[in-house]
Design a protein around this motif. Structure first.
Motif, PDB file in Angstrom:
ATOM      1  N   THR A  81       0.853  -1.194   0.000  1.00  0.00           N
ATOM      2  CA  THR A  81       0.000   0.000   0.000  1.00  0.00           C
ATOM      3  C   THR A  81       0.894   1.252   0.000  1.00  0.00           C
ATOM      4  OG1 THR A  81      -0.074   0.170   2.410  1.00  0.00           O
ATOM      5  CG2 THR A  81      -1.754  -1.224   1.347  1.00  0.00           C
ATOM      6  N   GLY A  82       0.266   2.392  -0.254  1.00  0.00           N
ATOM      7  CA  GLY A  82       1.016   3.636  -0.208  1.00  0.00           C
ATOM      8  C   GLY A  82       1.641   3.868   1.151  1.00  0.00           C
ATOM      9  N   ILE A  83       0.872   3.605   2.211  1.00  0.00           N
ATOM     10  CA  ILE A  83       1.386   3.832   3.569  1.00  0.00           C
ATOM     11  C   ILE A  83       2.532   2.885   3.884  1.00  0.00           C
ATOM     12  CG2 ILE A  83      -0.204   2.281   4.813  1.00  0.00           C
ATOM     13  CD1 ILE A  83       0.313   5.703   6.154  1.00  0.00           C
ATOM     14  N   GLN A  84       2.454   1.648   3.377  1.00  0.00           N
ATOM     15  CA  GLN A  84       3.551   0.698   3.595  1.00  0.00           C
ATOM     16  C   GLN A  84       4.816   1.134   2.858  1.00  0.00           C
ATOM     17  OE1 GLN A  84       1.445  -2.802   2.271  1.00  0.00           O
ATOM     18  NE2 GLN A  84       1.108  -3.546   4.365  1.00  0.00           N
ATOM     19  N   ILE A  98      -4.294   6.124   0.330  1.00  0.00           N
ATOM     20  CA  ILE A  98      -2.976   5.754   0.848  1.00  0.00           C
ATOM     21  C   ILE A  98      -2.936   4.324   1.391  1.00  0.00           C
ATOM     22  CG2 ILE A  98      -3.247   6.556   3.244  1.00  0.00           C
ATOM     23  CD1 ILE A  98      -0.177   7.151   0.946  1.00  0.00           C
ATOM     24  N   ASN A  99      -4.111   3.774   1.763  1.00  0.00           N
ATOM     25  CA  ASN A  99      -4.154   2.400   2.275  1.00  0.00           C
ATOM     26  C   ASN A  99      -4.455   1.367   1.188  1.00  0.00           C
ATOM     27  OD1 ASN A  99      -3.634   2.815   5.141  1.00  0.00           O
ATOM     28  ND2 ASN A  99      -5.563   3.946   5.147  1.00  0.00           N
ATOM     29  N   ASN A 100      -4.562   1.827  -0.060  1.00  0.00           N
ATOM     30  CA  ASN A 100      -4.750   0.912  -1.190  1.00  0.00           C
ATOM     31  C   ASN A 100      -3.394   0.482  -1.748  1.00  0.00           C
ATOM     32  OD1 ASN A 100      -7.436   1.541  -0.855  1.00  0.00           O
ATOM     33  ND2 ASN A 100      -7.512   2.962  -2.592  1.00  0.00           N
ATOM     34  N   LYS A 101      -3.373  -0.693  -2.375  1.00  0.00           N
ATOM     35  CA  LYS A 101      -2.123  -1.167  -2.981  1.00  0.00           C
ATOM     36  C   LYS A 101      -1.718  -0.256  -4.141  1.00  0.00           C
ATOM     37  CE  LYS A 101      -2.189  -5.993  -1.574  1.00  0.00           C
ATOM     38  NZ  LYS A 101      -2.159  -7.418  -1.990  1.00  0.00           N
ATOM     39  N   ALA A 102      -0.427   0.029  -4.222  1.00  0.00           N
ATOM     40  CA  ALA A 102       0.086   1.000  -5.192  1.00  0.00           C
ATOM     41  C   ALA A 102      -0.098   0.541  -6.632  1.00  0.00           C
ATOM     42  CB  ALA A 102       1.562   1.286  -4.912  1.00  0.00           C
ATOM     43  N   LYS A 103      -0.285  -0.753  -6.851  1.00  0.00           N
ATOM     44  CA  LYS A 103      -0.445  -1.242  -8.229  1.00  0.00           C
ATOM     45  C   LYS A 103      -1.708  -0.679  -8.886  1.00  0.00           C
ATOM     46  CE  LYS A 103      -2.902  -5.538  -7.102  1.00  0.00           C
ATOM     47  NZ  LYS A 103      -2.941  -7.004  -7.282  1.00  0.00           N
ATOM     48  N   GLY A 104      -2.670  -0.244  -8.079  1.00  0.00           N
ATOM     49  CA  GLY A 104      -3.903   0.314  -8.626  1.00  0.00           C
ATOM     50  C   GLY A 104      -3.884   1.828  -8.760  1.00  0.00           C
ATOM     51  N   TYR A 105      -2.742   2.436  -8.452  1.00  0.00           N
ATOM     52  CA  TYR A 105      -2.653   3.898  -8.489  1.00  0.00           C
ATOM     53  C   TYR A 105      -2.583   4.416  -9.922  1.00  0.00           C
ATOM     54  CZ  TYR A 105      -1.573   4.297  -3.451  1.00  0.00           C
ATOM     55  OH  TYR A 105      -1.636   4.269  -2.086  1.00  0.00           O
ATOM     56  N   SER A 106      -3.152   5.577 -10.137  1.00  0.00           N
ATOM     57  CA  SER A 106      -2.983   6.282 -11.413  1.00  0.00           C
ATOM     58  C   SER A 106      -1.565   6.861 -11.461  1.00  0.00           C
ATOM     59  CB  SER A 106      -3.996   7.423 -11.526  1.00  0.00           C
ATOM     60  OG  SER A 106      -3.705   8.428 -10.574  1.00  0.00           O
ATOM     61  N   LEU A 107      -1.179   7.372 -12.623  1.00  0.00           N
ATOM     62  CA  LEU A 107       0.142   7.988 -12.771  1.00  0.00           C
ATOM     63  C   LEU A 107       0.327   9.142 -11.781  1.00  0.00           C
ATOM     64  CD1 LEU A 107       2.843   8.404 -14.253  1.00  0.00           C
ATOM     65  CD2 LEU A 107       1.617   9.773 -15.952  1.00  0.00           C
ATOM     66  N   GLY A 108      -0.707   9.971 -11.644  1.00  0.00           N
ATOM     67  CA  GLY A 108      -0.615  11.098 -10.720  1.00  0.00           C
ATOM     68  C   GLY A 108      -0.483  10.664  -9.271  1.00  0.00           C
ATOM     69  N   MET A 109      -1.214   9.612  -8.887  1.00  0.00           N
ATOM     70  CA  MET A 109      -1.121   9.083  -7.521  1.00  0.00           C
ATOM     71  C   MET A 109       0.293   8.561  -7.240  1.00  0.00           C
ATOM     72  SD  MET A 109      -4.652   6.911  -7.208  1.00  0.00           S
ATOM     73  CE  MET A 109      -6.268   7.666  -7.176  1.00  0.00           C
TER      74      MET A 109
END
Length: 295
Positions: free
Chosen positions: A94-97, A122-133
């Motif tokens: 996740t983002g926080i991790q 921030i508590n979601n896994k980074a693989k699902g993030y958009s480019l901006g995130m």
């Protein structure tokens, strides 16, 4: 300690095999400075940043916060933050991790999450993030632990307008507290709003290193001129070898010729309607400097 540069490059040349990518680069970054490292694609901006981080083979001297950097030896980079090319994040964390891996201070980390408005994901896994995130997470990682210098390669990439403004304000606030920045960006209009000095690189060589105020004086060296008879004015300028550019309804002339132009037009009976300094944006100034360099 205050007199120590955040970054110093002395005659740094970077190689891949026998190919020289950067040649004899020399510049410094003082605490609190925001240096815009700008130049065309392939000029060597990212290469210089990787060299500073000890990721490439180089000759010369790189000193970060008073400690010399060696290839593949990162001890001198304890108080440096960086975002080069792509955010160094683990997609299955996740983002926080991801932030926790680097953070020394939980309050500092929480402040950055809030400042960059990442709380909702921030508590979601980074693989699902958009480019901006992903970009904001990478910037947060670079700013963790109160670094003395931060190196950012295209930090505005993928950010919307609101996020771009937030990042710009964050950079300015950190610099006011003494953090130095070396920033490369193609969005020169945004970079112009925060940088204090310009380092221009072309073909692997530093061709200009100036304070922003001094650099922007270049934008006042052209004047927008309108007369009652621009056609006749052009003939007069040509006859007296005055350099000009003709636009649809006005002429562009050099600052150094202004007094001569005024006298000539008066003597020839041509009335001057308007004469104004021509403001050039940063992109235009850079293009002009590069064109002069190339002859």
């Amino acid at each position: 300690m205050k007199n120590i540069n955040a970054l110093q490059l002395d005659n740094v040349s970077t190689f891949v095999g026998k190919t020289v990518l950067v040649k004899n680069a020399t510049f410094e970054v003082k605490p609190g400075e925001i240096i815009g490292l700008i130049g065309p694609n392939g000029a060597g901006k990212t290469t210089i940043m990787k060299t500073i981080l000890g990721l490439m083979k180089f000759k010369g001297k790189v000193v970060v916060n008073g400690r010399e950097v060696y290839e593949n030896d990162h001890q001198a980079l304890d108080k440096a933050g960086a975002l080069i090319e792509h955010p160094a994040i683990y997609p299955f964390l996740t983002g926080i991790q991801n932030l926790t891996l680097y953070a020394h201070d939980q309050k500092d980390m929480a402040n950055l999450i809030s400042e960059l408005q990442m709380s909702s994901y921030i508590n979601n896994k980074a693989k699902g993030y958009s480019l901006g995130m992903k970009q904001k997470l990478g910037i947060a990682i670079a700013l963790l632990n109160q670094p003395q210098i931060v190196i950012l390669d295209e930090p505005m990439n993928g950010l919307d307008i609101e996020s771009t403004i937030k990042v710009r304000k964050l950079i300015k606030r950190y610099s006011d507290q003494g953090t130095a920045f070396l920033i490369s960006s193609h969005i020169l209009s945004e970079l112009q709003k925060v940088m204090t000095r310009v380092v221009l690189i072309s073909g692997g060589q530093i061709i200009l290193n100036k304070e922003v105020a001094e650099f922007e004086k270049i934008s006042h060296q052209k004047y927008h001129l309108t007369t009652e008879n621009n056609k006749l004015a052009k003939k007069i300028f040509a006859a007296y070898q005055i350099t000009f550019k003709a636009k649809e309804n006005y002429l562009i002339v050099s600052q150094k010729d202004i007094y001569k132009i005024e006298d000539l037009l008066f003597n020839e009976g041509v009335h001057l309607k308007e004469i104004l300094p021509l403001e050039a944006n940063l992109e235009r100034i850079v293009v002009d400097v590069l064109e002069k360099k190339r002859g």
